[in-house]
Motif scaffolding. Structure first.
Motif, PDB file in Angstrom:
ATOM      1  N   LEU A  96       0.842  -1.201   0.000  1.00 25.61           N
ATOM      2  CA  LEU A  96       0.000   0.000   0.000  1.00 25.61           C
ATOM      3  C   LEU A  96       0.875   1.247   0.000  1.00 25.61           C
ATOM      4  N   LEU A  97       1.902   1.260   0.850  1.00 23.35           N
ATOM      5  CA  LEU A  97       2.826   2.388   0.887  1.00 23.35           C
ATOM      6  C   LEU A  97       3.574   2.512  -0.430  1.00 23.35           C
ATOM      7  N   THR A  98       4.007   1.375  -0.972  1.00 25.26           N
ATOM      8  CA  THR A  98       4.720   1.375  -2.256  1.00 25.26           C
ATOM      9  C   THR A  98       3.864   1.984  -3.355  1.00 25.26           C
ATOM     10  N   ASN A  99       2.623   1.555  -3.416  1.00 26.97           N
ATOM     11  CA  ASN A  99       1.723   2.041  -4.460  1.00 26.97           C
ATOM     12  C   ASN A  99       1.373   3.511  -4.267  1.00 26.97           C
ATOM     13  N   PHE A 100       1.278   3.954  -3.005  1.00 30.03           N
ATOM     14  CA  PHE A 100       0.988   5.363  -2.756  1.00 30.03           C
ATOM     15  C   PHE A 100       2.161   6.239  -3.182  1.00 30.03           C
ATOM     16  N   LYS A 101       3.379   5.768  -2.939  1.00 27.68           N
ATOM     17  CA  LYS A 101       4.559   6.511  -3.405  1.00 27.68           C
ATOM     18  C   LYS A 101       4.551   6.609  -4.931  1.00 27.68           C
ATOM     19  N   ALA A 102       4.159   5.509  -5.572  1.00 24.32           N
ATOM     20  CA  ALA A 102       4.076   5.528  -7.034  1.00 24.32           C
ATOM     21  C   ALA A 102       3.022   6.531  -7.495  1.00 24.32           C
ATOM     22  N   TYR A 103       1.907   6.574  -6.783  1.00 28.73           N
ATOM     23  CA  TYR A 103       0.838   7.538  -7.087  1.00 28.73           C
ATOM     24  C   TYR A 103       1.360   8.973  -7.004  1.00 28.73           C
ATOM     25  N   LEU A 104       2.119   9.277  -5.941  1.00 24.61           N
ATOM     26  CA  LEU A 104       2.662  10.636  -5.787  1.00 24.61           C
ATOM     27  C   LEU A 104       3.635  10.964  -6.916  1.00 24.61           C
ATOM     28  N   LYS A 105       4.483  10.019  -7.268  1.00 22.72           N
ATOM     29  CA  LYS A 105       5.441  10.264  -8.336  1.00 22.72           C
ATOM     30  C   LYS A 105       4.742  10.481  -9.679  1.00 22.72           C
ATOM     31  N   ILE A 106       3.763   9.619  -9.946  1.00 24.98           N
ATOM     32  CA  ILE A 106       3.063   9.702 -11.232  1.00 24.98           C
ATOM     33  C   ILE A 106       2.222  10.964 -11.334  1.00 24.98           C
ATOM     34  N   MET A 107       1.493  11.281 -10.271  1.00 24.99           N
ATOM     35  CA  MET A 107       0.551  12.394 -10.321  1.00 24.99           C
ATOM     36  C   MET A 107       1.210  13.756 -10.113  1.00 24.99           C
ATOM     37  N   TYR A 108       2.361  13.786  -9.446  1.00 25.25           N
ATOM     38  CA  TYR A 108       2.964  15.080  -9.113  1.00 25.25           C
ATOM     39  C   TYR A 108       4.421  15.213  -9.566  1.00 25.25           C
TER      40      TYR A 108
END
Length: 570
Positions: free
Chosen positions: A399-411
């Motif tokens: 979950l943490l891994t995917n959230f970090k990916a979300y931040l990188k992709i979106m921002y």
């Protein structure tokens, strides 16, 4: 130094009238500013109803927008934002009613501008909002403007009701009719389809869903009015509309209030208007009565939802399951086995299936596979338990891994780290250039056309720089807020009792849950599985990967997430 000023106005959507109005307002305020000893600001904007904009120095203009509320007045909102950035000190407006027709909005905006050192000059009454002593008078004037708007709204509603009482037609023609001046006339080809629908329903015992499916197989003979596919709702609408027996009902709903954003409410049946128009009758009274009886009986037999309306939170998976094939929501159905000797059918429980496939079959969706409710609920509970374990035992895990990916992709991938000092220096340089241009224009050393052209170029440059500066300022705050959301999300997951979940609990963990199928070895039937879109991100892992690919990133996924410590996982 003389204060910089702008003017606010509204114009018609008619192109010729608009062009004339803008030119006249520009000429008027150019003289007005000069006569009052103010400098026209180089900032301004025309916002059109179609969403396009046009820069107009010293004028903020909304096209064809009501003054009853601020929310939809984009030029007005832009003007307030520019005031906060110190782009001018004075706002001219023709009248109190043009500024706002709502007492609270008007006074609140004036107070907000006063705190910024910006005054609003109302030309109709000669008041300047920068002076607190004018507040009482402005309160009265705003109240009068609001009352006038309310009175106008009341008069319009009264006029509409009078025409409804007279049986005059307002909306587009229903299926089976064409609209003509003064009312409706029967469209014979569509009328044949209406008669077919009633015959299939009342004589052949077809359901609305079955009728829609049949009509879609003969769409060339029985097209819809807009040329689209038939569906259950359209057929039901025809079967329950009394216009087909020559009975026209109007005043069914009414806007409560006078603002453009005020909601509409249903009108009590006793206050509705009913007109008998025999020339519009397509079906017989007997066919209509049979259809009403059948519809009421079927509704009582199958509808387990209260009459007050659908309860979208009634079941654990309500409005959260979606089809992976077409993206449409799944719907809950009761399953029965074959007919037993005693005439009853065995109860097989509930299952969820694609609404698109249920209504249109393979015309809209190829996913004919539903999923048993116990199976789907078990997978949801298993995923929540997995998330709880990762948060407790693995510091967030995937979950943490995917959230970090979300931040990188979106921002982060799109973030251009700005040199703040350099940008501010460039903005100051642009302001100096504009001041020089303005002085040259006032001294007659530059034509109006050349001045406007040069200012527009500088405004475009400044707007781009300000956008970069603002983006840089917002970036850190945005990332901080995202991490706060993530921590709150983890706490919510840990607080859940998996054996006593509610629909609201599930929706706080997952944004959507897609139902997919996979063919496994040594297994005849397809296995159904769930793809989870997490509420904290609004995406599933598959969707994040698609977004990453669309941004052109072709590197190692684990590297972009957190240096390769952990890959993307479901």
């Amino acid at each position: 130094m003389a204060k910089r000023c702008v003017a606010y106005g509204r114009v018609s959507t008619n192109q010729e009238k608009q062009k004339t109005s803008i030119e006249s307002q520009r000429a008027y305020y150019e003289e007005k500013f000069k006569g009052d000893g103010y400098l026209p600001s180089p900032y301004g904007m025309l916002y059109k109803k179609d969403g396009t904009t046009e820069q107009i120095p010293a004028l903020y203009i909304d096209e064809g927008i009501s003054g009853t509320c601020i929310e939809h007045r984009k030029a007005f909102e832009r003007m307030i934002e520019d005031a906060k950035m110190g782009k001018f000190e004075i706002i001219y407006v023709k009248s109190v009613s043009r500024f706002a027709r709502n007492t609270i909005d008007g006074l609140k905006t004036c107070e907000e501008l006063r705190a910024l050192g910006v005054g609003v000059i109302f030309e109709d009454c000669g008041l300047n909002s920068i002076d607190p002593e004018n507040d009482m008078t402005l309160t009265v004037l705003f109240s009068v403007a609001q009352k006038e708007s309310q009175t106008k709204s009341h008069n319009v509603k009264w006029g509409i009701r009078q025409r409804q009482k007279a049986g005059k037609w307002f909306c587009n023609a229903h299926f089976g009719y064409d609209k003509v001046e003064g009312g409706l006339v029967i469209n014979e080809s569509e009328a044949e389809t209406v008669r077919l629908i009633f015959r299939l329903y009342t004589e052949e015992d077809k359901s609305a869903h079955a009728i829609a499916q049949y009509l879609n197989t003969v769409l060339d003979q029985h097209p819809t009015k807009k040329g689209k596919l038939w569906n259950k709702q359209q057929v039901t609408g025809i079967l329950t509309n009394s216009i087909y027996v020559g009975m026209y009902k109007s005043h069914l709903e009414e806007k409560k209030g006078y603002k453009a954003t005020d909601p509409t409410e249903k009108v009590p049946e006793k206050e509705q208007y009913i007109h008998e128009i025999p020339e519009l009758q397509i079906i017989s009274n007997e066919a209509w009565d049979r259809a009403v009886t059948i519809h009421r009986a079927r509704k009582e037999r199958y509808n387990t939802i209260p009459i007050g309306g659908r309860n979208s939170n009634q079941h654990l998976l309500s409005t959260i399951l979606f089809c992976k094939d077409c993206g449409v929501a799944y719907t809950r159905k009761k399953r029965h086995g074959g007919l037993k000797k005693d005439g009853t059918r065995s109860d097989l429980g509930y299952f969820w299936s694609c609404r698109n496939y249920e209504q249109y079959g393979t015309l809209r969706c190829n996913n004919k596979y539903g999923i048993n409710e116990p199976e789907a609920e078990a997978q949801v509970k298993q995923e929540i338990l997995r998330l709880q374990h990762d948060i407790k035992e693995r510091d967030g895990g995937s979950l943490l891994t995917n959230f970090k990916a979300y931040l990188k992709i979106m921002y982060e991938l799109d973030h251009d780290s700005a040199d703040v000092v350099e940008i501010k220096a460039q903005l100051a340089k642009i302001e100096r250039k504009k001041n020089i241009l303005l002085e040259d224009r006032l001294e007659g050393l530059m034509s109006k056309e050349l001045y406007q052209k040069e200012v527009k170029i500088l405004n475009d440059e400044a707007e781009e720089l300000e956008a970069r500066l603002k983006a840089n300022d917002l970036y850190d705050e945005t990332i901080k807020r995202e991490w706060i959301r993530f921590e709150a999300y983890k706490k919510k997951i840990l607080s859940l009792d998996v054996e006593n979940l509610t629909n609201g609990d599930v929706k706080q963990v997952f944004n959507k849950i897609y139902v997919g199928t996979v063919q496994e070895e040594n297994r005849v039937r397809l296995r159904k599985y769930l793809i989870f879109s997490y509420a904290v991100m609004g995406y599933s892992v598959e969707e994040l990967l698609e977004i990453l690919s669309s941004k052109g990133y072709r590197g190692d996924i684990s590297v972009i997430v957190n240096g390769g410590n952990e890959p993307f996982t479901e």
